[in-house]
Scaffold this motif. Structure first.
Motif, PDB file in Angstrom:
ATOM      1  N   GLU A  40      68.532 102.757  31.207  1.00 44.64           N
ATOM      2  CA  GLU A  40      68.306 102.725  29.762  1.00 44.64           C
ATOM      3  C   GLU A  40      69.377 103.561  29.076  1.00 44.64           C
ATOM      4  O   GLU A  40      69.519 104.751  29.345  1.00 44.64           O
ATOM      5  CB  GLU A  40      66.924 103.257  29.406  1.00 44.64           C
ATOM      6  CG  GLU A  40      66.619 103.152  27.903  1.00 44.64           C
ATOM      7  CD  GLU A  40      65.209 103.571  27.552  1.00 44.64           C
ATOM      8  OE1 GLU A  40      64.314 102.705  27.594  1.00 44.64           O
ATOM      9  OE2 GLU A  40      65.017 104.766  27.251  1.00 44.64           O
ATOM     10  N   ARG A  45      74.381  91.610  20.408  1.00 46.74           N
ATOM     11  CA  ARG A  45      73.436  90.629  20.949  1.00 46.74           C
ATOM     12  C   ARG A  45      74.078  89.822  22.071  1.00 46.74           C
ATOM     13  O   ARG A  45      73.447  89.544  23.095  1.00 46.74           O
ATOM     14  CB  ARG A  45      72.946  89.696  19.836  1.00 46.74           C
ATOM     15  CG  ARG A  45      72.019  90.340  18.824  1.00 46.74           C
ATOM     16  CD  ARG A  45      71.243  89.260  18.057  1.00 46.74           C
ATOM     17  NE  ARG A  45      72.143  88.298  17.430  1.00 46.74           N
ATOM     18  CZ  ARG A  45      72.625  88.396  16.191  1.00 46.74           C
ATOM     19  NH1 ARG A  45      72.279  89.434  15.442  1.00 46.74           N
ATOM     20  NH2 ARG A  45      73.427  87.480  15.695  1.00 46.74           N
ATOM     21  N   ALA A  90      74.443  92.001  25.251  1.00 44.20           N
ATOM     22  CA  ALA A  90      73.122  92.280  25.814  1.00 44.20           C
ATOM     23  C   ALA A  90      72.583  91.051  26.534  1.00 44.20           C
ATOM     24  O   ALA A  90      71.975  91.152  27.618  1.00 44.20           O
ATOM     25  CB  ALA A  90      72.163  92.718  24.707  1.00 44.20           C
ATOM     26  N   SER A  91      72.814  89.873  25.952  1.00 45.58           N
ATOM     27  CA  SER A  91      72.397  88.627  26.594  1.00 45.58           C
ATOM     28  C   SER A  91      73.158  88.413  27.895  1.00 45.58           C
ATOM     29  O   SER A  91      72.591  87.975  28.901  1.00 45.58           O
ATOM     30  CB  SER A  91      72.619  87.451  25.639  1.00 45.58           C
ATOM     31  OG  SER A  91      72.324  86.224  26.269  1.00 45.58           O
ATOM     32  N   GLY A 150      69.853  92.009  29.530  1.00 48.78           N
ATOM     33  CA  GLY A 150      69.118  93.200  29.145  1.00 48.78           C
ATOM     34  C   GLY A 150      68.378  93.027  27.834  1.00 48.78           C
ATOM     35  O   GLY A 150      68.403  91.965  27.206  1.00 48.78           O
ATOM     36  N   THR A 151      67.711  94.096  27.417  1.00 47.86           N
ATOM     37  CA  THR A 151      66.958  94.118  26.164  1.00 47.86           C
ATOM     38  C   THR A 151      67.574  95.154  25.237  1.00 47.86           C
ATOM     39  O   THR A 151      67.754  96.314  25.622  1.00 47.86           O
ATOM     40  CB  THR A 151      65.484  94.482  26.418  1.00 47.86           C
ATOM     41  OG1 THR A 151      64.920  93.531  27.322  1.00 47.86           O
ATOM     42  CG2 THR A 151      64.702  94.480  25.121  1.00 47.86           C
ATOM     43  N   THR A 184      67.345  96.938  21.397  1.00 45.82           N
ATOM     44  CA  THR A 184      66.577  97.146  20.167  1.00 45.82           C
ATOM     45  C   THR A 184      67.286  98.178  19.298  1.00 45.82           C
ATOM     46  O   THR A 184      67.959  99.075  19.801  1.00 45.82           O
ATOM     47  CB  THR A 184      65.155  97.648  20.480  1.00 45.82           C
ATOM     48  OG1 THR A 184      65.234  98.899  21.187  1.00 45.82           O
ATOM     49  CG2 THR A 184      64.391  96.643  21.334  1.00 45.82           C
ATOM     50  N   THR A 219      68.233  98.352  27.609  1.00 44.02           N
ATOM     51  CA  THR A 219      67.624  98.424  28.939  1.00 44.02           C
ATOM     52  C   THR A 219      68.146  97.255  29.766  1.00 44.02           C
ATOM     53  O   THR A 219      68.119  96.110  29.301  1.00 44.02           O
ATOM     54  CB  THR A 219      66.092  98.364  28.860  1.00 44.02           C
ATOM     55  OG1 THR A 219      65.623  99.404  27.993  1.00 44.02           O
ATOM     56  CG2 THR A 219      65.467  98.547  30.237  1.00 44.02           C
TER      57      THR A 219
END
Length: 343
Positions: A268, A296, A299-300, A304-305, A307, A319
């Motif tokens: 994380e 975005r 992250a894609s 991962g995620t 926020t 994450t």
């Protein structure tokens, strides 16, 4: 040179035979009857191992004749009766088997050594070509950045200039990350405190906010393959740039903190500023700015995620999974090949 080498090899065989013969004569008073070949076997084995099958065979022939003449009754005569014939046949069988086995083993070792050297050579060539390729990619990125920078000066529209300037900065950062990944200090894809601080300070310096930003880091080191390392580094860069642009804004001072934690196979990454935070109703999925689109996208790519929320300022949290290979990553290089194929 080859003749001298051949002579040296066979001299080793003869020398070991003479040493074995002298030792056998010295041991004669202490030995019971029935050990005519005792000292000759080691000499034959050593001669074959050190000098090859030819010198080993010569040592064996001389040893058999000497044993038959000096130590097998009737002594001091080359008489081959039934008993002496059985003894010589047994001796010949043993030494032939020994010579064949040792010759095969030394041949296999020589072939393994040759393959090892070939593998090391190929690895060195591969590493050289790969480094040259990465160097050229870095140079091309710098060229793109320079061309965009020239274009910025020619554009009059403020929005277009801003977009191009952002592009110049992002391409430059990508080139820096690319170069840092192939630096020996980070060649294993290691993201540690030194790497994070270096990357963050480059972003801060590029924005001209060195005297206004206090940087705090708390990093648990992880190692990632290149397809994970680069997206994580780019997301970190974009989050720091957003923190400088929106979190710091026009304030005289501000704090940016970067935290990386690992739990099992998950990592994380958190980037926090102490600014005003994101506006009410902010939706990362609906944002259309270049920076957030980049976030975005990467992250894609990581799977991962990501926020972005308010938490005493803006908090960006990523994450993602740490690949199993990366958790036990070993740099496979020339050194690794030498370890795998010891001499």
């Amino acid at each position: 040179m080859n003749d001298r080498h051949w002579l040296l090899r066979y001299s080793v065989g003869v020398g070991l035979f003479l040493a074995a013969l002298a030792l056998r004569f010295l041991a004669e008073p202490s030995l019971p009857p029935g050990f005519p070949f005792l000292t000759f076997f080691p000499a034959i084995i050593v001669a074959t191992f050190v000098a090859g099958a030819g010198p080993g065979s010569l040592c064996a022939v001389l040893s058999g004749l000497a044993a038959l003449y000096f130590f097998i009754p009737p002594t001091n005569a080359l008489v081959l009766d039934y008993q002496s014939g059985v003894a010589i046949a047994f001796f010949a069988f043993i030494v032939v088997v020994d010579i064949l086995i040792i010759d095969r083993l030394t041949g296999a070792l020589a072939a393994l050594r040759a393959e090892r050297e070939k593998a090391v050579l190929h690895a060195e060539q591969r590493d050289t070509l790969f480094k040259e390729l990465q160097h050229r990619i870095g140079n091309n990125l710098q060229s793109v950045s320079a061309l965009l920078n020239i274009q910025v000066r020619a554009v009059k529209d403020p929005e277009a200039r801003r977009a191009l300037a952002d592009s110049v900065q992002r391409v430059g950062v990508i080139a820096d990350i690319h170069r840092m990944f192939h630096d020996p200090a980070h060649a294993d894809g290691r993201i540690d405190n030194d790497f994070v601080r270096e990357l963050a300070e480059r972003c801060i310096d590029a924005s001209g906010a060195r005297d206004r930003v206090t940087l705090a880091t708390d990093i648990t080191p992880i190692a990632l393959p290149q397809d994970k390392f680069l997206p994580v580094a780019l997301i970190l860069t974009e989050c720091i740039n957003n923190a400088i642009e929106h979190g710091l804004g026009q304030r005289p001072t501000g704090i940016i903190s970067v935290t990386l934690e690992k739990s099992g196979g998950l990592a994380e990454l958190r980037v926090r500023d102490d600014g005003p935070g994101v506006p009410p109703g902010f939706d990362l999925a609906a944002a259309r700015s270049i920076g957030l689109t980049v976030l975005r996208s990467f992250a894609s790519q990581l799977g991962g995620t990501l926020t972005i929320t308010n938490d005493n300022g803006t908090l960006c949290r990523l994450t993602f999974d740490i690949p199993t290979v990366a958790q036990h990553q070993v740099a496979w290089s020339t050194t690794g090949l030498k370890a795998a194929y010891p001499t």
